[in-house]
Design a protein around this motif. Sequence first.
Motif, PDB file in Angstrom:
ATOM      1  N   GLY A   1       5.510  41.006 -53.400  1.00 26.88           N
ATOM      2  CA  GLY A   1       4.506  41.334 -52.394  1.00 26.88           C
ATOM      3  C   GLY A   1       3.228  41.923 -52.967  1.00 26.88           C
ATOM      4  N   TRP A   2       3.242  42.342 -54.216  1.00 22.53           N
ATOM      5  CA  TRP A   2       2.046  42.872 -54.866  1.00 22.53           C
ATOM      6  C   TRP A   2       1.139  41.708 -55.232  1.00 22.53           C
ATOM      7  N   VAL A   3      -0.156  41.854 -54.967  1.00 20.08           N
ATOM      8  CA  VAL A   3      -1.132  40.818 -55.313  1.00 20.08           C
ATOM      9  C   VAL A   3      -2.320  41.468 -56.015  1.00 20.08           C
ATOM     10  N   PRO A   4      -2.999  40.704 -56.880  1.00 14.77           N
ATOM     11  CA  PRO A   4      -4.204  41.234 -57.510  1.00 14.77           C
ATOM     12  C   PRO A   4      -5.247  41.595 -56.452  1.00 14.77           C
ATOM     13  N   ALA A   5      -5.989  42.648 -56.717  1.00 17.88           N
ATOM     14  CA  ALA A   5      -7.048  43.105 -55.805  1.00 17.88           C
ATOM     15  C   ALA A   5      -8.311  43.368 -56.634  1.00 17.88           C
ATOM     16  N   PRO A   6      -8.978  42.295 -57.067  1.00 18.04           N
ATOM     17  CA  PRO A   6     -10.122  42.472 -57.956  1.00 18.04           C
ATOM     18  C   PRO A   6     -11.262  43.242 -57.296  1.00 18.04           C
ATOM     19  N   THR A   7     -11.930  44.046 -58.106  1.00 17.59           N
ATOM     20  CA  THR A   7     -13.059  44.849 -57.659  1.00 17.59           C
ATOM     21  C   THR A   7     -14.332  44.030 -57.787  1.00 17.59           C
ATOM     22  N   VAL A   8     -15.149  44.065 -56.762  1.00 16.68           N
ATOM     23  CA  VAL A   8     -16.381  43.281 -56.724  1.00 16.68           C
ATOM     24  C   VAL A   8     -17.526  44.086 -57.345  1.00 16.68           C
ATOM     25  N   PRO A   9     -18.263  43.510 -58.327  1.00 17.64           N
ATOM     26  CA  PRO A   9     -19.436  44.197 -58.862  1.00 17.64           C
ATOM     27  C   PRO A   9     -20.483  44.377 -57.759  1.00 17.64           C
ATOM     28  N   TRP A  10     -21.320  45.415 -57.894  1.00 16.95           N
ATOM     29  CA  TRP A  10     -22.352  45.649 -56.889  1.00 16.95           C
ATOM     30  C   TRP A  10     -23.577  46.280 -57.534  1.00 16.95           C
ATOM     31  N   GLU A  11     -24.711  46.171 -56.825  1.00 14.44           N
ATOM     32  CA  GLU A  11     -25.960  46.824 -57.222  1.00 14.44           C
ATOM     33  C   GLU A  11     -26.562  47.501 -56.008  1.00 14.44           C
ATOM     34  N   ARG A  12     -27.241  48.634 -56.234  1.00 20.46           N
ATOM     35  CA  ARG A  12     -27.941  49.348 -55.164  1.00 20.46           C
ATOM     36  C   ARG A  12     -29.319  49.737 -55.691  1.00 20.46           C
ATOM     37  N   PRO A  13     -30.335  49.668 -54.834  1.00 20.23           N
ATOM     38  CA  PRO A  13     -31.679  50.074 -55.259  1.00 20.23           C
ATOM     39  C   PRO A  13     -31.781  51.592 -55.427  1.00 20.23           C
ATOM     40  N   ALA A  14     -32.837  52.010 -56.089  1.00 20.44           N
ATOM     41  CA  ALA A  14     -33.083  53.435 -56.310  1.00 20.44           C
ATOM     42  C   ALA A  14     -33.070  54.184 -54.987  1.00 20.44           C
ATOM     43  N   GLY A  15     -32.420  55.359 -54.999  1.00 22.09           N
ATOM     44  CA  GLY A  15     -32.409  56.226 -53.830  1.00 22.09           C
ATOM     45  C   GLY A  15     -31.257  56.013 -52.872  1.00 22.09           C
ATOM     46  N   VAL A  16     -30.520  54.931 -53.013  1.00 11.88           N
ATOM     47  CA  VAL A  16     -29.390  54.693 -52.105  1.00 11.88           C
ATOM     48  C   VAL A  16     -28.176  55.493 -52.552  1.00 11.88           C
ATOM     49  N   ILE A  17     -27.784  55.337 -53.817  1.00 11.08           N
ATOM     50  CA  ILE A  17     -26.649  56.085 -54.358  1.00 11.08           C
ATOM     51  C   ILE A  17     -27.131  57.026 -55.458  1.00 11.08           C
TER      52      ILE A  17
END
Length: 169
Positions: free
Chosen positions: A29-45
């Motif tokens: 029942g275990w399946v891979p759960a890949p993490t998605v790369p992301w980008e955020r503009p300055a000031g968001v994070i």
Amino acid sequence: MVTTAVAAGAALPSGAAPDPAVAEATATGWVPAPTVPWERPAGVICDFAVRAEPVVDEVMKLVLDEFPDGTPQREIYTGDLVMRVTNLETGAYTDADASGDALIEYHEDGSSTWYVRGPVLMGGRDTGGNLPRGYWRVDGLFTADIAANGEKTVTMVHGTQHDVCTDID
């Protein structure tokens, strides 16, 4: 930890052999759960534009309960995860361990509750909650209540919080 599920029967590239450990886990029942790369503009994070991408991603998930429509109601995530966090303005980067374990309960209103043994990485924004703007490595035992609008309230039992943005500023 931002993840998306991969179907258990996902196709392999031509000539590729399945990983025996993944095949065994998938059978339970275990399946891979890949993490998605992301980008955020300055000031968001961070104060600067930032990208996060996995450099080690062996995260697996197991669905424990489902809503009547088949979407997950409770699931567990575990496995090694290291994210490369890059300041897109200077090129400075750091590799942050996010290999914690989490039991996540999804609620019908779109909110969720995470029960975590860290470390994990969580983005904070200026939208309320008690996790300020930043990309936080939260380590230890804690819960995170995440509202449908993304507002995060982290309740530490024991552990630390560190803003990874400060490492690459």
